[in-house]
Design a protein around this motif. Structure first.
Motif, PDB file in Angstrom:
ATOM      1  N   SER A 156       0.837  -1.205   0.000  1.00 54.28           N
ATOM      2  CA  SER A 156       0.000   0.000   0.000  1.00 54.28           C
ATOM      3  C   SER A 156       0.868   1.251   0.000  1.00 54.28           C
ATOM      4  O   SER A 156       0.497   2.275  -0.579  1.00 54.28           O
ATOM      5  CB  SER A 156      -0.922   0.002   1.226  1.00 54.28           C
ATOM      6  OG  SER A 156      -1.819  -1.077   1.178  1.00 54.28           O
ATOM      7  N   ALA A 157       2.004   1.170   0.671  1.00 58.67           N
ATOM      8  CA  ALA A 157       2.936   2.303   0.698  1.00 58.67           C
ATOM      9  C   ALA A 157       3.878   2.285  -0.497  1.00 58.67           C
ATOM     10  O   ALA A 157       4.783   3.110  -0.574  1.00 58.67           O
ATOM     11  CB  ALA A 157       3.756   2.270   1.986  1.00 58.67           C
ATOM     12  N   ARG A 158       3.637   1.333  -1.437  1.00 57.32           N
ATOM     13  CA  ARG A 158       4.477   1.167  -2.621  1.00 57.32           C
ATOM     14  C   ARG A 158       5.952   1.017  -2.214  1.00 57.32           C
ATOM     15  O   ARG A 158       6.831   1.674  -2.755  1.00 57.32           O
ATOM     16  CB  ARG A 158       4.288   2.333  -3.598  1.00 57.32           C
ATOM     17  CG  ARG A 158       2.897   2.440  -4.169  1.00 57.32           C
ATOM     18  CD  ARG A 158       2.840   3.407  -5.332  1.00 57.32           C
ATOM     19  NE  ARG A 158       3.666   2.994  -6.453  1.00 57.32           N
ATOM     20  CZ  ARG A 158       3.350   2.071  -7.345  1.00 57.32           C
ATOM     21  NH1 ARG A 158       2.206   1.419  -7.223  1.00 57.32           N
ATOM     22  NH2 ARG A 158       4.157   1.782  -8.337  1.00 57.32           N
ATOM     23  N   GLN A 159       6.171   0.115  -1.271  1.00 57.51           N
ATOM     24  CA  GLN A 159       7.523  -0.180  -0.817  1.00 57.51           C
ATOM     25  C   GLN A 159       7.877  -1.614  -1.168  1.00 57.51           C
ATOM     26  O   GLN A 159       7.178  -2.549  -0.783  1.00 57.51           O
ATOM     27  CB  GLN A 159       7.649   0.030   0.693  1.00 57.51           C
ATOM     28  CG  GLN A 159       7.591   1.487   1.113  1.00 57.51           C
ATOM     29  CD  GLN A 159       7.880   1.660   2.583  1.00 57.51           C
ATOM     30  OE1 GLN A 159       7.558   0.804   3.385  1.00 57.51           O
ATOM     31  NE2 GLN A 159       8.489   2.777   2.940  1.00 57.51           N
ATOM     32  N   GLY A 160       8.944  -1.771  -1.934  1.00 55.87           N
ATOM     33  CA  GLY A 160       9.436  -3.090  -2.270  1.00 55.87           C
ATOM     34  C   GLY A 160      10.567  -3.484  -1.323  1.00 55.87           C
ATOM     35  O   GLY A 160      11.353  -2.634  -0.900  1.00 55.87           O
ATOM     36  N   MET A 180       7.021  -2.010  -9.129  1.00 53.97           N
ATOM     37  CA  MET A 180       7.332  -0.586  -9.288  1.00 53.97           C
ATOM     38  C   MET A 180       8.329  -0.340 -10.420  1.00 53.97           C
ATOM     39  O   MET A 180       8.487   0.787 -10.864  1.00 53.97           O
ATOM     40  CB  MET A 180       7.861   0.002  -7.961  1.00 53.97           C
ATOM     41  CG  MET A 180       9.244  -0.452  -7.560  1.00 53.97           C
ATOM     42  SD  MET A 180       9.865   0.459  -6.096  1.00 53.97           S
ATOM     43  CE  MET A 180       8.599   0.101  -4.899  1.00 53.97           C
ATOM     44  N   ARG A 181       8.970  -1.410 -10.916  1.00 52.15           N
ATOM     45  CA  ARG A 181       9.900  -1.298 -12.044  1.00 52.15           C
ATOM     46  C   ARG A 181       9.308  -1.845 -13.331  1.00 52.15           C
ATOM     47  O   ARG A 181      10.010  -1.945 -14.337  1.00 52.15           O
ATOM     48  CB  ARG A 181      11.202  -2.027 -11.704  1.00 52.15           C
ATOM     49  CG  ARG A 181      12.005  -1.339 -10.608  1.00 52.15           C
ATOM     50  CD  ARG A 181      13.043  -2.250 -10.017  1.00 52.15           C
ATOM     51  NE  ARG A 181      13.949  -1.534  -9.121  1.00 52.15           N
ATOM     52  CZ  ARG A 181      13.693  -1.243  -7.859  1.00 52.15           C
ATOM     53  NH1 ARG A 181      12.538  -1.609  -7.327  1.00 52.15           N
ATOM     54  NH2 ARG A 181      14.572  -0.586  -7.125  1.00 52.15           N
ATOM     55  N   VAL A 237      11.716   5.676 -12.842  1.00 46.83           N
ATOM     56  CA  VAL A 237      11.027   5.808 -11.569  1.00 46.83           C
ATOM     57  C   VAL A 237      12.037   6.284 -10.537  1.00 46.83           C
ATOM     58  O   VAL A 237      13.186   5.824 -10.500  1.00 46.83           O
ATOM     59  CB  VAL A 237      10.390   4.458 -11.139  1.00 46.83           C
ATOM     60  CG1 VAL A 237      11.439   3.370 -11.025  1.00 46.83           C
ATOM     61  CG2 VAL A 237       9.644   4.604  -9.814  1.00 46.83           C
ATOM     62  N   TRP A 238      11.630   7.239  -9.715  1.00 50.57           N
ATOM     63  CA  TRP A 238      12.485   7.711  -8.626  1.00 50.57           C
ATOM     64  C   TRP A 238      12.361   6.739  -7.449  1.00 50.57           C
ATOM     65  O   TRP A 238      11.261   6.413  -7.015  1.00 50.57           O
ATOM     66  CB  TRP A 238      12.069   9.113  -8.176  1.00 50.57           C
ATOM     67  CG  TRP A 238      12.751  10.209  -8.931  1.00 50.57           C
ATOM     68  CD1 TRP A 238      12.252  10.943  -9.959  1.00 50.57           C
ATOM     69  CD2 TRP A 238      14.073  10.718  -8.678  1.00 50.57           C
ATOM     70  NE1 TRP A 238      13.168  11.867 -10.381  1.00 50.57           N
ATOM     71  CE2 TRP A 238      14.303  11.762  -9.615  1.00 50.57           C
ATOM     72  CE3 TRP A 238      15.082  10.408  -7.773  1.00 50.57           C
ATOM     73  CZ2 TRP A 238      15.486  12.486  -9.663  1.00 50.57           C
ATOM     74  CZ3 TRP A 238      16.268  11.116  -7.809  1.00 50.57           C
ATOM     75  CH2 TRP A 238      16.473  12.140  -8.744  1.00 50.57           C
ATOM     76  N   ILE A 239      13.510   6.280  -6.963  1.00 46.81           N
ATOM     77  CA  ILE A 239      13.557   5.302  -5.881  1.00 46.81           C
ATOM     78  C   ILE A 239      14.210   5.925  -4.652  1.00 46.81           C
ATOM     79  O   ILE A 239      15.257   6.578  -4.755  1.00 46.81           O
ATOM     80  CB  ILE A 239      14.358   4.052  -6.284  1.00 46.81           C
ATOM     81  CG1 ILE A 239      13.728   3.379  -7.510  1.00 46.81           C
ATOM     82  CG2 ILE A 239      14.469   3.066  -5.130  1.00 46.81           C
ATOM     83  CD1 ILE A 239      12.376   2.777  -7.260  1.00 46.81           C
ATOM     84  N   GLY A 259      16.513  -4.082   3.147  1.00 46.97           N
ATOM     85  CA  GLY A 259      16.020  -2.712   2.986  1.00 46.97           C
ATOM     86  C   GLY A 259      14.736  -2.644   2.201  1.00 46.97           C
ATOM     87  O   GLY A 259      14.190  -3.660   1.753  1.00 46.97           O
ATOM     88  N   THR A 260      14.256  -1.458   2.036  1.00 46.40           N
ATOM     89  CA  THR A 260      13.028  -1.206   1.270  1.00 46.40           C
ATOM     90  C   THR A 260      13.292  -0.151   0.220  1.00 46.40           C
ATOM     91  O   THR A 260      14.080   0.779   0.432  1.00 46.40           O
ATOM     92  CB  THR A 260      11.883  -0.729   2.184  1.00 46.40           C
ATOM     93  OG1 THR A 260      12.267   0.486   2.834  1.00 46.40           O
ATOM     94  CG2 THR A 260      11.537  -1.780   3.217  1.00 46.40           C
ATOM     95  N   ASP A 261      12.647  -0.289  -0.923  1.00 43.66           N
ATOM     96  CA  ASP A 261      12.660   0.718  -1.982  1.00 43.66           C
ATOM     97  C   ASP A 261      11.269   1.326  -2.072  1.00 43.66           C
ATOM     98  O   ASP A 261      10.270   0.589  -2.153  1.00 43.66           O
ATOM     99  CB  ASP A 261      13.033   0.105  -3.332  1.00 43.66           C
ATOM    100  CG  ASP A 261      14.515  -0.228  -3.425  1.00 43.66           C
ATOM    101  OD1 ASP A 261      15.240   0.087  -2.458  1.00 43.66           O
ATOM    102  OD2 ASP A 261      14.939  -0.797  -4.448  1.00 43.66           O
TER     103      ASP A 261
END
Length: 579
Positions: A156-160, A180-181, A237-239, A259-261
């Motif tokens: 939901s937070a668009r975090q990979g 997201m990619r 896309v900005w990461i 980590g998270t992107d």
């Protein structure tokens, strides 16, 4: 299949068919549920642990089938496995099933079934071992639920999520990381660093190369990296990549980083738009010819533009943080008194305050400038006052021009004395003052004698020069607050405030003598002129229907009739004529 039997009262365990006493003791002593069943699933023996696990206590006359105890959703699978054991296709089976407790509830158990070897010709039997895994299943369900919520929150937070095994140099990527990619969620992604760097925007690669290893090493200054990565469709896309080590070897070296992107493309677009807007605002403010000062709610300067720096004679560094009335200092144009700061009034009233006239800015570099300014309140959310903005203009030249135009409109261009229009306004004011304050003023009307020959013989230039000299002479005799004006070609008038007729006559005589004493030379030739004057009183009402100007003019005409170069007072003339 039969319905589930009801639990029976505990009884002595029956003997095992074809089993020795040693086996019976072994099964009874086992800490887990043990069941001996024939190949149809009918239970021939059950130990105490079985009764404690499922609430059924086995006796010789208990008709109970293993398949009756398996949850209806798992019966088909259980029967299949038992059938394979019976046909000798496999010797062992292990699986997880839900079994029905004597109270009707379902319980997760680990089932291990083995075909019991007997002498040739004897009926074959199954030994089934039952171990409760209910707590384990509950823990797994709770973990799965927690993981599901965590994955939902991350997506939901668009975090990979990514996981880097530094020892093996392998990468794990979550579903959202791929999405997201623009990568299909089930596609295998090669975690090779060089392939990843090829997807990074060329402008961002130097920064990434310089700092990505610092992220792996746990450098807190580089636990977050921002960069652009190319998607499958060719766009970028900005990461925002955050990560830190979670495992270390015995020497304290990181061996695993998680980590998270986060997709921050929208934030970056907004940031770029705000930066562009800020730049446009900066260019606009710097190009403004008007000075601008912004203050906070306490009237302290928070910003001034270059035009304000120039007008104030003060740099922004010197002004910011100081009270605005120490930076923007005003005084009255008509005196030396300080004027209140319009910003203070604006903040007090929460309304716009304008200062258009009679205001001079005292600059810190010396010059004093006529200014016009407007202070406006700055309102934040819900109309809450947050500060004020002051915009001011240097109007020194325009006010000087206004004063020049006003002077020209009210003064004679030749002599510099007030003209007829200005004189008439002053006469009207003197009449009003005399009427309301019972004051008494004198009016002198002057007409030059022998002026026309100078104009005719020496020319208009000589006449103009002579008129200027006469005007200076009249002004020199009068007091500073008296009104001396040129009201015609060679006609002049003077208003003497708070003056009696006797003193007025004396002043008129001084003017006549001074004009008669003038020595005017033009192109080597000398000229002498004179003047005749009439004097009257300015009171609440004129003494005759002629009005005050008519009375003074009549007295002046009488002075000329007497031989010129003299003064006649209208009251005396009227008395002699019996008026």
């Amino acid at each position: 299949m039969s319905t589930a039997p009801k639990p029976l009262a505990p009884t002595r365990p029956a003997r095992l068919p074809r089993a020795g006493a040693a086996l019976a003791r072994l099964l009874d002593a086992a800490p887990v549920g043990m069941v001996v069943a024939d190949l149809t699933g009918r239970i021939c023996y059950a130990n105490r642990a079985f009764g404690e696990l499922l609430g059924y206590h086995w006796t010789d006359d208990l008709a109970l089938n293993v398949l009756d105890l398996v949850d209806s959703e798992n019966v088909a699978a259980a029967w299949l496995h038992f059938d394979r054991l019976a046909r000798g296709e496999t010797r062992h089976y292990r699986g997880e099933h839900r079994w029905r407790h004597a109270d009707g509830s379902l319980l997760w158990v680990m089932v291990a079934a083995t075909l019991l070897e007997d002498p040739p010709g004897a009926p074959r039997q199954l030994i089934v071992q039952l171990t409760s895994i209910e707590l384990q299943k509950r823990a797994e369900e709770a973990l799965a639920y927690s993981e599901s919520r965590w994955n939902f929150a991350l997506e939901s937070a668009r975090q990979g999520v990514w996981d880097h095994d530094i020892r093996k140099d392998t990468m794990f990527y979550s579903r959202m990381w791929r999405l997201m990619r623009g990568i299909p969620p089930d596609e295998v992604v090669d975690g090779d660093r060089q392939q990843w760097l090829e997807r990074v925007h060329p402008d961002d690669r130097p920064h990434i190369l310089a700092n990505v290893d610092k992220q792996d090493q746990g450098d807190s200054d580089f636990d977050a990296l921002e960069y652009r990565e190319r998607k499958r469709d060719g766009s970028y896309v900005w990461i925002l990549s955050r990560g830190r080590p979670v495992e270390w070897d015995e020497d304290g070296n990181p061996i695993r980083t998680i980590g998270t992107d986060t997709d921050i493309t929208r934030l970056k677009i907004m940031e770029q738009e705000l930066a562009a807007e800020k730049e446009r605002l900066r260019v606009t403010l710097e190009s403004m010819a008007d000075g601008m000062i912004s203050t906070d709610l306490d009237a302290r300067v928070v910003f001034i533009n270059p035009a304000a720096e120039k007008l104030l004679g003060l740099s922004a560094a010197q002004a910011v943080g100081r009270p605005v009335d120490q930076v923007f200092r005003l005084r009255s144009e008509s005196g030396n008194g300080a004027l209140p700061c319009p910003v203070r009034a604006c903040l007090d009233r929460t309304s716009q305050v304008r200062v258009d006239d009679d205001s001079v800015l005292c600059a810190f570099d010396g010059p004093q400038r006529d200014i016009r300014c407007t202070a406006s309140p700055v309102l934040g959310e819900a109309g809450v006052l947050t500060g004020a903005v002051l915009v001011f203009q240097d109007v020194t030249q325009s006010r000087a021009l206004q004063r020049q135009l006003a002077h020209s409109a009210a003064h004679d261009a030749l002599t510099g004395l007030p003209n007829r229009a200005a004189f008439e306004r002053a006469l009207s004011d003197a009449i009003t003052g005399a009427r309301h304050r019972s004051g008494r003023h004198c009016l002198i009307y002057l007409d030059l004698d022998r002026f026309k020959p100078v104009n005719d013989t020496a020319g208009h230039a000589a006449g103009d020069a002579l008129l200027r000299q006469v005007g200076q002479t009249i002004r020199g005799v009068c007091r500073s607050h008296d009104m001396a004006a040129r009201i015609g070609g060679d006609e002049f008038a003077v208003i003497l405030e708070d003056c009696s007729i006797e003193n007025g006559r004396g002043v008129a005589e001084k003017i006549v003598r001074a004009i008669g004493a003038l020595e005017f030379s033009w192109v080597g030739r000398s000229y002498r002129i004179g003047a005749s004057a009439g004097v009257t009183m300015i009171t609440g009402a004129p003494a005759s229907p002629l009005g005050f100007m008519g009375e003074a003019d009549a007295a002046c005409y009488a002075a000329k009739a007497k031989g010129r170069g003299c003064v006649v007072a209208y009251p005396e003339m009227a008395q002699r004529q019996g008026r």
